[in-house]
Design a protein around this motif. Structure first.
Motif, PDB file in Angstrom:
ATOM      1  N   PRO A 184       6.975 -63.978 100.607  1.00  0.00           N
ATOM      2  CA  PRO A 184       6.131 -64.912  99.926  1.00  0.00           C
ATOM      3  C   PRO A 184       5.859 -65.803 100.493  1.00  0.00           C
ATOM      4  O   PRO A 184       4.764 -66.593 100.278  1.00  0.00           O
ATOM      5  CB  PRO A 184       7.290 -65.002  98.790  1.00  0.00           C
ATOM      6  CG  PRO A 184       8.442 -64.065  98.942  1.00  0.00           C
ATOM      7  CD  PRO A 184       8.229 -63.632 100.324  1.00  0.00           C
ATOM      8  N   ASP A 185       6.648 -66.743 101.330  1.00  0.00           N
ATOM      9  CA  ASP A 185       6.344 -68.040 102.121  1.00  0.00           C
ATOM     10  C   ASP A 185       5.194 -67.842 102.961  1.00  0.00           C
ATOM     11  O   ASP A 185       4.171 -68.649 102.976  1.00  0.00           O
ATOM     12  CB  ASP A 185       7.352 -68.721 102.574  1.00  0.00           C
ATOM     13  CG  ASP A 185       8.519 -68.792 101.566  1.00  0.00           C
ATOM     14  OD1 ASP A 185       8.281 -69.368 100.417  1.00  0.00           O
ATOM     15  OD2 ASP A 185       9.747 -68.955 102.331  1.00  0.00           O
TER      16      ASP A 185
ATOM     17  N   LEU B 212      -9.835 -60.491  85.389  1.00  0.00           N
ATOM     18  CA  LEU B 212      -8.520 -60.973  86.017  1.00  0.00           C
ATOM     19  C   LEU B 212      -7.799 -59.886  86.604  1.00  0.00           C
ATOM     20  O   LEU B 212      -7.433 -58.721  85.904  1.00  0.00           O
ATOM     21  CB  LEU B 212      -7.971 -61.777  85.044  1.00  0.00           C
ATOM     22  CG  LEU B 212      -6.265 -62.327  85.311  1.00  0.00           C
ATOM     23  CD1 LEU B 212      -6.652 -63.472  86.602  1.00  0.00           C
ATOM     24  CD2 LEU B 212      -5.975 -63.025  84.213  1.00  0.00           C
ATOM     25  N   LYS B 213      -7.349 -59.760  87.849  1.00  0.00           N
ATOM     26  CA  LYS B 213      -6.502 -58.723  88.376  1.00  0.00           C
ATOM     27  C   LYS B 213      -5.011 -59.209  88.909  1.00  0.00           C
ATOM     28  O   LYS B 213      -4.838 -60.307  88.786  1.00  0.00           O
ATOM     29  CB  LYS B 213      -7.144 -58.435  89.752  1.00  0.00           C
ATOM     30  CG  LYS B 213      -8.690 -58.143  89.632  1.00  0.00           C
ATOM     31  CD  LYS B 213      -9.105 -56.795  88.975  1.00  0.00           C
ATOM     32  CE  LYS B 213     -10.479 -56.729  89.402  1.00  0.00           C
ATOM     33  NZ  LYS B 213     -11.303 -55.776  88.211  1.00  0.00           N
ATOM     34  N   LYS B 214      -4.279 -58.240  88.792  1.00  0.00           N
ATOM     35  CA  LYS B 214      -2.828 -58.514  89.216  1.00  0.00           C
ATOM     36  C   LYS B 214      -2.666 -57.508  90.289  1.00  0.00           C
ATOM     37  O   LYS B 214      -2.679 -56.321  90.260  1.00  0.00           O
ATOM     38  CB  LYS B 214      -1.811 -58.308  88.281  1.00  0.00           C
ATOM     39  CG  LYS B 214      -1.954 -59.430  87.231  1.00  0.00           C
ATOM     40  CD  LYS B 214      -0.709 -59.519  86.295  1.00  0.00           C
ATOM     41  CE  LYS B 214      -0.624 -60.711  84.990  1.00  0.00           C
ATOM     42  NZ  LYS B 214      -0.486 -62.139  85.620  1.00  0.00           N
ATOM     43  N   VAL B 215      -2.617 -58.123  91.587  1.00  0.00           N
ATOM     44  CA  VAL B 215      -2.450 -57.094  92.796  1.00  0.00           C
ATOM     45  C   VAL B 215      -0.888 -57.280  93.184  1.00  0.00           C
ATOM     46  O   VAL B 215      -0.394 -58.222  93.676  1.00  0.00           O
ATOM     47  CB  VAL B 215      -3.409 -57.932  93.920  1.00  0.00           C
ATOM     48  CG1 VAL B 215      -3.457 -56.953  94.763  1.00  0.00           C
ATOM     49  CG2 VAL B 215      -4.799 -58.078  93.266  1.00  0.00           C
TER      50      VAL B 215
ATOM     51  N   ILE C  92       5.355 -58.664  95.775  1.00  0.00           N
ATOM     52  CA  ILE C  92       4.634 -59.653  95.317  1.00  0.00           C
ATOM     53  C   ILE C  92       3.501 -59.397  94.372  1.00  0.00           C
ATOM     54  O   ILE C  92       2.773 -58.592  94.601  1.00  0.00           O
ATOM     55  CB  ILE C  92       4.310 -60.712  96.542  1.00  0.00           C
ATOM     56  CG1 ILE C  92       5.414 -60.885  97.338  1.00  0.00           C
ATOM     57  CG2 ILE C  92       3.558 -61.988  96.070  1.00  0.00           C
ATOM     58  CD1 ILE C  92       6.675 -61.738  97.068  1.00  0.00           C
ATOM     59  N   ILE C  93       3.226 -60.273  93.317  1.00  0.00           N
ATOM     60  CA  ILE C  93       2.315 -59.996  92.446  1.00  0.00           C
ATOM     61  C   ILE C  93       1.329 -61.326  92.707  1.00  0.00           C
ATOM     62  O   ILE C  93       1.916 -62.207  92.418  1.00  0.00           O
ATOM     63  CB  ILE C  93       2.688 -59.601  91.037  1.00  0.00           C
ATOM     64  CG1 ILE C  93       3.534 -58.410  91.064  1.00  0.00           C
ATOM     65  CG2 ILE C  93       1.319 -59.779  90.083  1.00  0.00           C
ATOM     66  CD1 ILE C  93       4.014 -57.882  89.664  1.00  0.00           C
ATOM     67  N   LEU C  94       0.051 -61.047  93.004  1.00  0.00           N
ATOM     68  CA  LEU C  94      -0.879 -61.922  92.893  1.00  0.00           C
ATOM     69  C   LEU C  94      -1.860 -61.997  91.953  1.00  0.00           C
ATOM     70  O   LEU C  94      -2.376 -60.989  91.770  1.00  0.00           O
ATOM     71  CB  LEU C  94      -1.718 -61.965  94.418  1.00  0.00           C
ATOM     72  CG  LEU C  94      -3.066 -62.923  94.444  1.00  0.00           C
ATOM     73  CD1 LEU C  94      -2.702 -64.149  94.612  1.00  0.00           C
ATOM     74  CD2 LEU C  94      -3.806 -62.386  95.820  1.00  0.00           C
TER      75      LEU C  94
ATOM     76  N   SER D   3       3.966 -64.217  91.951  1.00  0.00           N
ATOM     77  CA  SER D   3       5.234 -64.130  91.407  1.00  0.00           C
ATOM     78  C   SER D   3       5.759 -62.980  91.979  1.00  0.00           C
ATOM     79  O   SER D   3       5.028 -62.143  92.655  1.00  0.00           O
ATOM     80  CB  SER D   3       5.129 -63.937  89.851  1.00  0.00           C
ATOM     81  OG  SER D   3       4.474 -62.788  89.624  1.00  0.00           O
ATOM     82  N   GLU D   4       7.227 -62.900  92.001  1.00  0.00           N
ATOM     83  CA  GLU D   4       8.091 -61.925  92.716  1.00  0.00           C
ATOM     84  C   GLU D   4       8.463 -60.833  91.866  1.00  0.00           C
ATOM     85  O   GLU D   4       8.989 -61.073  90.535  1.00  0.00           O
ATOM     86  CB  GLU D   4       9.093 -62.312  93.690  1.00  0.00           C
ATOM     87  CG  GLU D   4       8.946 -63.249  94.693  1.00  0.00           C
ATOM     88  CD  GLU D   4       9.948 -63.709  95.485  1.00  0.00           C
ATOM     89  OE1 GLU D   4      10.929 -62.644  95.953  1.00  0.00           O
ATOM     90  OE2 GLU D   4       9.893 -64.767  95.629  1.00  0.00           O
ATOM     91  N   SER D   5       8.142 -59.540  92.001  1.00  0.00           N
ATOM     92  CA  SER D   5       8.854 -58.610  91.303  1.00  0.00           C
ATOM     93  C   SER D   5       9.856 -57.618  92.050  1.00  0.00           C
ATOM     94  O   SER D   5       9.917 -58.036  93.229  1.00  0.00           O
ATOM     95  CB  SER D   5       7.702 -57.754  90.617  1.00  0.00           C
ATOM     96  OG  SER D   5       7.297 -56.833  91.649  1.00  0.00           O
ATOM     97  N   SER D   6      10.499 -56.677  91.539  1.00  0.00           N
ATOM     98  CA  SER D   6      11.433 -55.853  92.072  1.00  0.00           C
ATOM     99  C   SER D   6      10.680 -54.932  93.088  1.00  0.00           C
ATOM    100  O   SER D   6      11.082 -54.466  94.033  1.00  0.00           O
ATOM    101  CB  SER D   6      12.004 -54.828  91.294  1.00  0.00           C
ATOM    102  OG  SER D   6      11.083 -54.010  90.395  1.00  0.00           O
TER     103      SER D   6
END
Length: 111
Positions: free
Chosen positions: A97-98, A87-90, A23-25, A17-20
């Motif tokens: 992103p692409d 579970l991690k958010k990186v 990118i969050i993985l 997902s994209e954030s300000s």
């Protein structure tokens, strides 16, 4: 083979997902394996690492692996959620992103 890659790419897309800030993985970490690699289990991205789950060693292994395989500096990678969870958010900074989706899809090991 193209259909398989498209399926893997679709699963990878679900975990980005994209954030300000970048990118969050979202990725699950399973320590205590023989080597470091990413695979898909069910509908999740899973990072297997040889490191044990102590003193954040598995977190450091994840960051180091992503930096090496995605060819981005360690300074551009930060675990923003789940430092003590599986579970991690990186957060990945300054990454297209692409391009990230394609690189991650190529990294996935089919076991």
């Amino acid at each position: 083979m193209s259909q398989l890659f498209d399926k893997i790419r679709g699963i990878v897309l679900k975990h980005i997902s994209e954030s300000s800030q970048g990118i969050i993985l979202s990725i699950r970490v399973k320590p205590g394996d023989v080597e470091d690699y990413i695979t898909i289990e069910g509908d999740e991205l899973v990072f297997h690492t040889a490191e044990q789950s102590e003193k954040g060693r598995e977190n450091a292994a994840l960051v180091k692996y992503l930096a090496r395989e995605l060819k981005i500096p360690v300074s551009k990678i930060d675990i923003v959620y789940g430092r003590r969870e599986t579970l991690k958010k990186v957060l990945l900074n300054d990454v297209d992103p692409d391009e990230l989706v394609i690189k991650l899809a190529k990294l996935v090991r089919l076991v």
